[in-house]
Design a protein around this motif. Structure first.
Motif, mmCIF file in Angstrom:
data_model
loop_
_atom_site.group_PDB
_atom_site.id
_atom_site.type_symbol
_atom_site.label_atom_id
_atom_site.label_comp_id
_atom_site.label_asym_id
_atom_site.label_seq_id
_atom_site.Cartn_x
_atom_site.Cartn_y
_atom_site.Cartn_z
ATOM 1 N N MET A 117 5.474 2.036 -0.993
ATOM 2 C CA MET A 117 5.855 0.715 -1.092
ATOM 3 C C MET A 117 4.931 -0.452 -0.590
ATOM 4 O O MET A 117 4.657 -1.284 -0.827
ATOM 5 C CB MET A 117 7.473 0.654 -0.505
ATOM 6 N N ILE B 180 2.000 -1.062 -2.473
ATOM 7 C CA ILE B 180 2.313 -2.082 -3.480
ATOM 8 C C ILE B 180 2.597 -3.533 -3.068
ATOM 9 O O ILE B 180 1.954 -4.580 -3.681
ATOM 10 C CB ILE B 180 3.646 -1.738 -4.194
ATOM 11 N N ILE B 181 3.208 -3.710 -1.933
ATOM 12 C CA ILE B 181 3.227 -4.867 -1.313
ATOM 13 C C ILE B 181 1.956 -5.527 -1.055
ATOM 14 O O ILE B 181 1.763 -6.671 -1.089
ATOM 15 C CB ILE B 181 4.261 -5.025 -0.361
ATOM 16 N N ILE C 49 -0.142 -6.660 -3.958
ATOM 17 C CA ILE C 49 0.711 -7.945 -4.477
ATOM 18 C C ILE C 49 0.221 -9.080 -3.638
ATOM 19 O O ILE C 49 -0.197 -10.117 -3.933
ATOM 20 C CB ILE C 49 2.340 -7.737 -4.537
ATOM 21 N N LEU D 92 -3.297 -6.026 -7.368
ATOM 22 C CA LEU D 92 -2.357 -4.995 -7.768
ATOM 23 C C LEU D 92 -3.114 -5.134 -9.370
ATOM 24 O O LEU D 92 -2.954 -5.930 -9.968
ATOM 25 C CB LEU D 92 -0.932 -5.390 -7.942
ATOM 26 N N GLY E 166 -0.527 -1.278 -12.801
ATOM 27 C CA GLY E 166 0.442 -2.172 -11.788
ATOM 28 C C GLY E 166 1.673 -2.367 -12.245
ATOM 29 O O GLY E 166 2.674 -2.031 -11.436
ATOM 30 N N PHE F 170 4.854 -0.440 -9.710
ATOM 31 C CA PHE F 170 5.896 -1.651 -9.263
ATOM 32 C C PHE F 170 7.135 -1.507 -9.828
ATOM 33 O O PHE F 170 8.053 -1.177 -8.913
ATOM 34 C CB PHE F 170 5.238 -2.969 -9.376
ATOM 35 N N PHE G 111 10.185 0.333 -7.400
ATOM 36 C CA PHE G 111 11.179 -0.557 -6.646
ATOM 37 C C PHE G 111 12.443 -0.428 -7.682
ATOM 38 O O PHE G 111 13.514 -0.740 -7.057
ATOM 39 C CB PHE G 111 10.674 -1.908 -6.863
ATOM 40 N N LEU H 232 9.495 -12.927 -6.552
ATOM 41 C CA LEU H 232 8.293 -12.314 -7.290
ATOM 42 C C LEU H 232 7.301 -13.653 -7.787
ATOM 43 O O LEU H 232 8.014 -14.606 -8.330
ATOM 44 C CB LEU H 232 8.878 -11.451 -8.451
ATOM 45 N N MET I 198 3.374 -11.519 -11.283
ATOM 46 C CA MET I 198 4.244 -10.324 -11.359
ATOM 47 C C MET I 198 5.156 -10.368 -12.585
ATOM 48 O O MET I 198 5.443 -9.239 -13.254
ATOM 49 C CB MET I 198 4.869 -10.003 -9.966
ATOM 50 N N SER J 114 5.339 -7.841 -15.714
ATOM 51 C CA SER J 114 6.353 -7.318 -16.195
ATOM 52 C C SER J 114 6.745 -7.616 -17.634
ATOM 53 O O SER J 114 7.144 -6.694 -18.618
ATOM 54 C CB SER J 114 7.795 -7.545 -15.509
#
Length: 433
Positions: free
Chosen positions: A19, A22-23, A26, A31, A37, A41, A45, A83, A87, A91
């Motif tokens: 985690m 990843i953070i 970002i 990422l 990516g 993520f 999460f 976000l 990001m 998604s």
């Protein structure tokens, strides 16, 4: 540490390390874009939010547990700007289809439709399909009838409540429901479709949220009243051949490649048939044709058992490992917290709840009459008509702990949704013409 207290089979220290990676990625804007990516993520999460939801008192018992927390956790991250735009776009690109491109949602649904149908008891599939339409009709009739009857008490006319609340909720989601329904309304009323769509979206979003919650409540009801449920089995029958099969699958690694190939091939078959039939004037979603084609192959016993087992095994793998990933993507890319908040008035919420209650009551009652367990009928023929299509099906079935019912859920969302669009084209001129 017990396996159910782990995330993705990993110890908590390793989860926290990943985690943090990843953070940091970002924050540094490094990422990887695209598959890597988005997958990393959403997977990590999504599983974290699912774990939290499944271990929160009250939420895990009455409100859908991990499904509701994962979806609305994702929507909250977007709504409050936690976000960043990169990001959210990541998604969207990963999850959504468009311009001939299919997203992860389609890949997931392809695995579930193919594997769950081919893995079904063949006799059960044939018998249940004939009885399913009456259960859908029961849910639709009671839902629309109840909301029309109660509407004047809350300052709505019966026509308004049915057209702007009942029909969009029961219409199969956004892309296959609210959007084409708005076009039907626009043509009948001479009002821009965008303006009508703005009135339909809150009902669809809030109805989807309530359907997820209702799925969790029905699962709880089944534990309290076990005579009402088949625990994932749709049909009530004393015939041993009509029971859902609990088959142990002994698969090789290569079998998963077989499952992926056959699932995506059936998805492609659905696209081919949809294109051909659309040229004849019948526009049904490719999922509908996919369901029909897979069901025919199963009913006619065309594929050898080793191939149907491979598809069932791939479906089990996807459902077990990628559902939380998908639910977080649904929350980020498909669920608008602002739309739900804006529509929040006591009168409106009550009428949406009436539609959901009517869908459960009508489909459960008629389902029992035709030989289904009431809770399974209410979940598939009722709630899966009232949610947001394929995304809603995943969320509702996950909240109800009945993912095995995906084939029937998809029949509701796709074929049932097409029926609602036809119904809208008839009802709107009557009330507003």
């Amino acid at each position: 540490m017990r396996e159910d207290k782990k995330i993705l089979g990993m110890s908590w220290p390793l989860v926290f390390v990943i985690m943090a990676i990843i953070i940091l990625a970002i924050y540094m804007e490094v990422l990887p874009l695209g598959l890597i990516g988005a997958f990393l993520f959403l997977l990590v999460f999504g599983e974290l939010l699912n774990f939290i939801g499944n271990n929160l008192p009250i939420v895990n018992t009455y409100l859908g547990g991990g499904a509701i927390v994962t979806i609305f956790g994702g929507a909250t991250l977007v709504h409050f700007g936690i976000l960043n735009e990169t990001m959210v776009n990541l998604s969207d690109a990963f999850m959504k289809s468009g311009e001939g491109r299919m997203g992860f949602l389609d890949f997931y649904i392809a695995a579930l439709i193919t594997g769950s149908i081919l893995g079904m008891n063949r006799k059960l599939l044939i018998k249940a399909a004939v009885r399913y339409l009456p259960a859908i009709l029961g849910g639709v009739i009671v839902a629309l009838g109840l909301v029309s009857l109660i509407a004047p008490v809350f300052g709505f006319t019966p026509g308004e409540a049915m057209s702007y609340i009942g029909i969009p909720i029961m219409g199969g989601g956004m892309g296959a429901g609210a959007v084409p329904i708005s076009e039907v309304f626009s043509k009948a009323l001479g009002i821009p479709a965008e303006q009508i769509l703005g009135r339909l979206v809150p009902a669809v979003a809030l109805g989807n949220a309530m359907a997820i919650v209702a799925g969790g409540l029905l699962n709880r009801l089944g534990k309290v009243r076990p005579e009402l449920t088949g625990n994932g089995q749709l049909m009530m029958s004393d015939d041993a051949e009509m029971k859902a099969e609990e088959k142990v699958l002994n698969l090789d690694v290569k079998d998963y490649a077989t499952g992926i190939t056959i699932a995506t091939a059936f998805f492609t078959i659905g696209a081919i048939i949809a294109k051909l039939i659309a040229s004849l004037g019948l526009d049904l979603h490719l999922y509908a044709w996919m369901i029909i084609s897979v069901s025919l192959v199963k009913a006619l016993d065309i594929l050898p058992e080793k191939y149907t087992d491979a598809c069932a095994g791939w479906y089990n793998f996807v459902a077990k490992n990628f559902t939380s990933l998908l639910l977080l993507g649904i929350g980020i890319s498909y669920t608008s917290l602002a739309d739900i908040i804006d529509s929040f008035s006591i009168q409106y919420v009550v009428l949406v709840a009436v539609v959901i209650f009517g869908a459960v009551l009508g489909s459960g009652f008629v389902g029992k009459l035709v030989g289904f367990y009431p809770i399974e009928a209410a979940i598939t023929a009722g709630l899966c008509m009232a949610n947001m299509g394929g995304t809603g099906d995943v969320a509702v079935l996950n909240a109800a702990d009945r993912m095995v019912l995906m084939p029937f859920a998809q029949i509701s969302s796709r074929l049932g949704g097409a029926f609602i669009i036809l119904l809208a084209s008839i009802i709107v001129p009557i009330f507003f013409g």
